[in-house]
Design a protein around this motif. Structure first.
Motif, PDB file in Angstrom:
ATOM      1  N   LEU A 162     -17.985  40.772  61.213  1.00 39.79           N
ATOM      2  CA  LEU A 162     -17.560  40.078  60.333  1.00 39.79           C
ATOM      3  C   LEU A 162     -15.969  40.237  59.962  1.00 39.79           C
ATOM      4  O   LEU A 162     -15.358  39.171  59.430  1.00 39.79           O
ATOM      5  CB  LEU A 162     -18.470  40.298  58.910  1.00 39.79           C
ATOM      6  N   LYS A 163     -15.504  41.376  60.292  1.00 37.53           N
ATOM      7  CA  LYS A 163     -13.904  41.742  60.081  1.00 37.53           C
ATOM      8  C   LYS A 163     -13.280  40.814  61.072  1.00 37.53           C
ATOM      9  O   LYS A 163     -12.174  40.409  60.490  1.00 37.53           O
ATOM     10  CB  LYS A 163     -13.823  42.996  60.470  1.00 37.53           C
ATOM     11  N   ASP A 164     -13.935  40.150  61.961  1.00 39.09           N
ATOM     12  CA  ASP A 164     -12.823  39.013  62.844  1.00 39.09           C
ATOM     13  C   ASP A 164     -13.289  37.543  62.333  1.00 39.09           C
ATOM     14  O   ASP A 164     -12.743  36.939  63.114  1.00 39.09           O
ATOM     15  CB  ASP A 164     -13.671  39.366  64.102  1.00 39.09           C
ATOM     16  N   ARG A 165     -14.092  37.467  61.181  1.00 40.03           N
ATOM     17  CA  ARG A 165     -14.310  36.152  60.853  1.00 40.03           C
ATOM     18  C   ARG A 165     -13.947  36.000  59.205  1.00 40.03           C
ATOM     19  O   ARG A 165     -14.518  35.371  58.630  1.00 40.03           O
ATOM     20  CB  ARG A 165     -15.843  36.026  60.891  1.00 40.03           C
ATOM     21  N   ILE A 166     -12.816  36.649  59.007  1.00 40.29           N
ATOM     22  CA  ILE A 166     -12.426  36.635  57.487  1.00 40.29           C
ATOM     23  C   ILE A 166     -11.896  34.997  57.021  1.00 40.29           C
ATOM     24  O   ILE A 166     -11.313  34.342  57.973  1.00 40.29           O
ATOM     25  CB  ILE A 166     -11.059  37.541  57.271  1.00 40.29           C
ATOM     26  N   ASN A 167     -12.551  34.620  55.826  1.00 41.72           N
ATOM     27  CA  ASN A 167     -12.043  33.231  55.387  1.00 41.72           C
ATOM     28  C   ASN A 167     -12.577  32.073  56.213  1.00 41.72           C
ATOM     29  O   ASN A 167     -12.189  30.943  56.160  1.00 41.72           O
ATOM     30  CB  ASN A 167     -10.406  32.984  55.443  1.00 41.72           C
ATOM     31  N   GLU A 168     -13.451  32.441  57.250  1.00 39.20           N
ATOM     32  CA  GLU A 168     -14.334  31.529  57.924  1.00 39.20           C
ATOM     33  C   GLU A 168     -15.674  31.187  57.004  1.00 39.20           C
ATOM     34  O   GLU A 168     -16.054  31.892  56.320  1.00 39.20           O
ATOM     35  CB  GLU A 168     -14.867  31.875  59.163  1.00 39.20           C
ATOM     36  N   ASP A 169     -16.041  29.947  57.333  1.00 41.48           N
ATOM     37  CA  ASP A 169     -17.491  29.739  56.797  1.00 41.48           C
ATOM     38  C   ASP A 169     -18.534  30.520  57.533  1.00 41.48           C
ATOM     39  O   ASP A 169     -18.582  30.244  58.602  1.00 41.48           O
ATOM     40  CB  ASP A 169     -17.764  27.941  56.774  1.00 41.48           C
ATOM     41  N   ILE A 170     -19.492  31.156  56.542  1.00 42.13           N
ATOM     42  CA  ILE A 170     -20.187  32.109  57.286  1.00 42.13           C
ATOM     43  C   ILE A 170     -21.728  31.304  56.954  1.00 42.13           C
ATOM     44  O   ILE A 170     -22.246  31.186  55.933  1.00 42.13           O
ATOM     45  CB  ILE A 170     -20.185  33.589  56.784  1.00 42.13           C
ATOM     46  N   ASP A 171     -22.249  31.130  58.057  1.00 36.33           N
ATOM     47  CA  ASP A 171     -24.015  30.961  57.997  1.00 36.33           C
ATOM     48  C   ASP A 171     -24.639  32.024  57.582  1.00 36.33           C
ATOM     49  O   ASP A 171     -25.032  32.833  58.413  1.00 36.33           O
ATOM     50  CB  ASP A 171     -24.215  30.256  59.330  1.00 36.33           C
ATOM     51  N   VAL A 172     -25.042  32.221  56.443  1.00 32.53           N
ATOM     52  CA  VAL A 172     -25.545  33.367  56.026  1.00 32.53           C
ATOM     53  C   VAL A 172     -26.823  33.497  56.533  1.00 32.53           C
ATOM     54  O   VAL A 172     -27.537  34.671  56.878  1.00 32.53           O
ATOM     55  CB  VAL A 172     -25.814  33.497  54.519  1.00 32.53           C
ATOM     56  N   GLU A 173     -27.622  32.607  56.723  1.00 34.84           N
ATOM     57  CA  GLU A 173     -29.276  32.522  57.205  1.00 34.84           C
ATOM     58  C   GLU A 173     -28.880  33.076  58.526  1.00 34.84           C
ATOM     59  O   GLU A 173     -29.898  33.767  59.095  1.00 34.84           O
ATOM     60  CB  GLU A 173     -29.739  31.384  57.124  1.00 34.84           C
ATOM     61  N   ASP A 174     -28.055  32.502  59.376  1.00 31.61           N
ATOM     62  CA  ASP A 174     -28.078  32.835  60.889  1.00 31.61           C
ATOM     63  C   ASP A 174     -27.935  34.547  60.969  1.00 31.61           C
ATOM     64  O   ASP A 174     -28.300  35.366  61.735  1.00 31.61           O
ATOM     65  CB  ASP A 174     -26.816  32.285  61.790  1.00 31.61           C
ATOM     66  N   LEU A 175     -26.566  34.858  60.076  1.00 35.15           N
ATOM     67  CA  LEU A 175     -26.127  36.259  60.247  1.00 35.15           C
ATOM     68  C   LEU A 175     -27.211  37.153  59.653  1.00 35.15           C
ATOM     69  O   LEU A 175     -27.429  38.319  60.335  1.00 35.15           O
ATOM     70  CB  LEU A 175     -24.959  36.357  59.164  1.00 35.15           C
ATOM     71  N   ILE A 176     -27.875  36.813  58.684  1.00 34.54           N
ATOM     72  CA  ILE A 176     -29.196  37.867  58.067  1.00 34.54           C
ATOM     73  C   ILE A 176     -30.125  37.959  58.969  1.00 34.54           C
ATOM     74  O   ILE A 176     -30.688  39.074  59.347  1.00 34.54           O
ATOM     75  CB  ILE A 176     -29.444  37.387  56.638  1.00 34.54           C
ATOM     76  N   ARG A 177     -30.603  36.754  59.700  1.00 31.37           N
ATOM     77  CA  ARG A 177     -31.648  36.918  60.641  1.00 31.37           C
ATOM     78  C   ARG A 177     -31.359  37.841  61.756  1.00 31.37           C
ATOM     79  O   ARG A 177     -32.220  38.299  62.400  1.00 31.37           O
ATOM     80  CB  ARG A 177     -32.195  35.640  60.886  1.00 31.37           C
ATOM     81  N   ARG A 178     -30.149  37.800  61.998  1.00 32.60           N
ATOM     82  CA  ARG A 178     -29.648  38.625  63.320  1.00 32.60           C
ATOM     83  C   ARG A 178     -29.812  39.972  62.962  1.00 32.60           C
ATOM     84  O   ARG A 178     -30.024  41.254  63.766  1.00 32.60           O
ATOM     85  CB  ARG A 178     -28.300  38.367  63.761  1.00 32.60           C
ATOM     86  N   TYR A 179     -29.494  40.431  61.756  1.00 37.01           N
ATOM     87  CA  TYR A 179     -29.524  41.771  61.051  1.00 37.01           C
ATOM     88  C   TYR A 179     -30.990  42.249  61.081  1.00 37.01           C
ATOM     89  O   TYR A 179     -31.329  43.249  61.572  1.00 37.01           O
ATOM     90  CB  TYR A 179     -28.904  42.001  59.952  1.00 37.01           C
ATOM     91  N   THR A 180     -31.974  41.502  60.488  1.00 35.30           N
ATOM     92  CA  THR A 180     -33.262  41.923  60.324  1.00 35.30           C
ATOM     93  C   THR A 180     -34.119  42.028  61.824  1.00 35.30           C
ATOM     94  O   THR A 180     -34.612  42.628  62.233  1.00 35.30           O
ATOM     95  CB  THR A 180     -34.146  40.982  59.296  1.00 35.30           C
TER      96      THR A 180
END
Length: 521
Positions: A162-180
């Motif tokens: 995420l530090k490489d994606r500062i001030n971008e629109d983040i798709d929370v659902e995609d990000l979280i499912r990659r974590y889980t």
């Protein structure tokens, strides 16, 4: 001739469904139970089946129609369900009189889907009791303590990405499912997966196949619910065979490899290997004040031997719950923090102070983050993934009258009751101003105001969620790490207020969940 046969079949089906339509209404009428008339074939669930609303809205419509009833009738397709509205009655069914309501409803039979149908969630009677007894030692604090490093490592991967994606629109659902996904891959299967780098890794893609139902799978799920016996005869499969085969083969090959090479790793497969040999013992941990589970099961003198498929089913359901249910809570929590900057700031001050005073997260110190607890509790109150606690009557039981002046209702073996979760947790009678995201209602000063059995995100009684410790730890680690490193900011794409996407089970924002992240200084 063919036309005549088709006309006969269609007429017979219509007559059959009309009979069921009349019968299910009569079921409630003769018992004096109030209900909303249903639609033939669909009952009270037409709107959610047509994807006009979420299933929880169908439940809530019936719940709110009769505010003075202890329980009401709900028509699920062609099946009459007793829907419990009274917390005291929920307590009786799930705890006090549990021996009358031991089993869950059979959503998917073991004959149709061996992995899901043969999991702890779907097991019945003594078989369920024996499996719960076998697995309980795997979810004690001492075992969970060994899994926390997996979660902290994976959350660090997320932060670096995420530090490489500062001030971008983040798709929370995609990000979280990659974590889980990565947490379950590591904690359950012993796999090192980095889904934010390797976006199309096989483990992640197989998980996506499980939860992204297409129109045909939704139809099959509905069909198996309305015609369970016919579905068994036809051999209907809801999940793609390649997906279930992947998990089955993965568990088997991993166990064989570890057995052959004498490899041990503190994950779920290792715990199941020990359990299958009767070598997994409960360990008392007086210092553990994490998430209590009702592990009061005493092992029998002679323990049941489990097959490879039965053991695979437990890893499979652990994946299903740990991947999707945990993702639901995390997505909704991140979204709410974006919408409630005052809550987020208060949480940040707590995690910042914790970091300065205590350093790294450990299993023993994570429970001191009291406001983080409040935030996650409030998320799960407002957006519970549980929906219902379904129970099947296993021996005759008399319900008290549904209202003052009414008559008791006799439940017989096989009758189904739904103890509502979301509707109770969003009822202003029990949780004032329920649509407000207000974590302080769970503070030490206020939590005594919460009526028992009106907050049940992990279920209640002996059939509560066996993995609640694991789930809460998974949630806490990521939210702690995100808030410590980033300010979560609402954007033009952030839905406010949150509306639910029409879906059979999963709680998801209708238009997705989008935020921006600003680095903390």
């Amino acid at each position: 001739m063919i036309v005549e046969v088709l006309v006969f079949l269609v007429t017979t089906l219509l007559a059959y469904f009309l009979y069921l339509y009349k019968w299910v209404h009569h079921y409630f009428d003769k018992r004096g139970v109030k209900y909303l008339p249903g639609v033939p074939v669909f009952g009270n669930m037409l709107s959610s089946q047509l994807q006009k609303c979420h299933m929880v809205d169908d439940f809530d419509k019936v719940y709110r129609a009769f505010p003075n009833e202890r329980y009401v009738g709900y028509i699920e397709g062609t099946t009459p369900i007793i829907m419990i509205r009274d917390p005291e009655l929920t307590k009786a069914i799930t705890v006090k009189d549990f021996d009358h309501f031991v089993n869950h409803k059979e959503f998917i039979s073991e004959e149709i889907e061996p992995l899901f149908g043969g999991s702890l969630v779907m097991m019945k009677g003594e078989r369920w009791h024996d499996m719960r007894t076998t697995l309980s030692p795997a979810f004690t604090g001492s075992k969970m303590r060994k899994m926390l490093p997996f979660m902290t490592e994976i959350s660090s991967n997320i932060v670096r990405h995420l530090k490489d994606r500062i001030n971008e629109d983040i798709d929370v659902e995609d990000l979280i499912r990659r974590y889980t996904n990565d947490v379950i891959a590591s904690a359950a299967f012993g796999l090192q997966v980095d889904s934010v780098k390797d976006k199309d890794n096989k483990f992640y893609k197989m998980g996506q196949h499980l939860f992204k139902f297409n129109a045909w799978q939704r139809f099959l799920f509905f069909f198996t619910g309305v015609f369970p016996n016919l579905s068994k005869k036809l051999g209907v499969n809801i999940f793609p065979a390649k997906t279930t085969d992947f998990f089955n083969n993965l568990v088997r090959s991993t166990m064989e490899h570890r057995e052959k090479n004498n490899i041990e790793r503190p994950d779920m497969i290792q715990l199941l290997m020990e359990a299958s040999k009767g070598a997994l013992k409960a360990e008392n941990d007086a210092s553990d004040n994490f998430a209590p589970t009702d592990d009061t099961f005493k092992p029998k003198t002679v323990q049941r031997q489990w097959t490879q498929t039965e053991l695979s089913g437990q890893v499979f359901i652990f994946f299903v719950a740990g991947y999707e249910s945990s993702a639901t809570a995390l997505v909704m929590c991140v979204h709410e923090l974006a919408l409630n900057p005052d809550v987020q700031e208060k949480l940040y001050q707590e995690v910042r102070q914790f970091k300065e005073e205590r350093g790294e997260l450990t299993y023993d110190n994570i429970s001191t983050l009291k406001y983080l607890d409040c935030v996650l509790n409030e998320t799960q109150r407002k957006w519970a993934a549980a929906l219902i606690m379904d129970r099947v009557c296993t021996k005759p039981y008399e319900l008290p009258p549904p209202r003052e002046g009414g008559k008791p209702v006799q439940l017989n073996k096989g009758d189904i009751v739904y103890n509502l979760v979301n509707s109770l947790q969003m009822d202003p009678q029990y949780h004032p101003d329920p649509t407000r995201f207000y974590p302080e209602r769970f503070s030490d000063e206020n939590k005594h105001n919460i009526k028992p059995f009106t907050y049940m995100p992990f279920g209640m009684g002996p059939r509560n969620c066996i993995g609640s410790r694991f789930a809460l730890m998974e949630l806490k680690v990521l939210i702690f790490t995100l808030v410590l490193n980033f300010k979560i900011v609402k954007t033009a794409k952030t839905s406010d207020p949150i509306e639910l996407r029409p879906h059979a089970f999963s709680i998801q924002p209708k238009n997705g969940s989008w935020v921006k992240l600003e680095p903390r200084t």
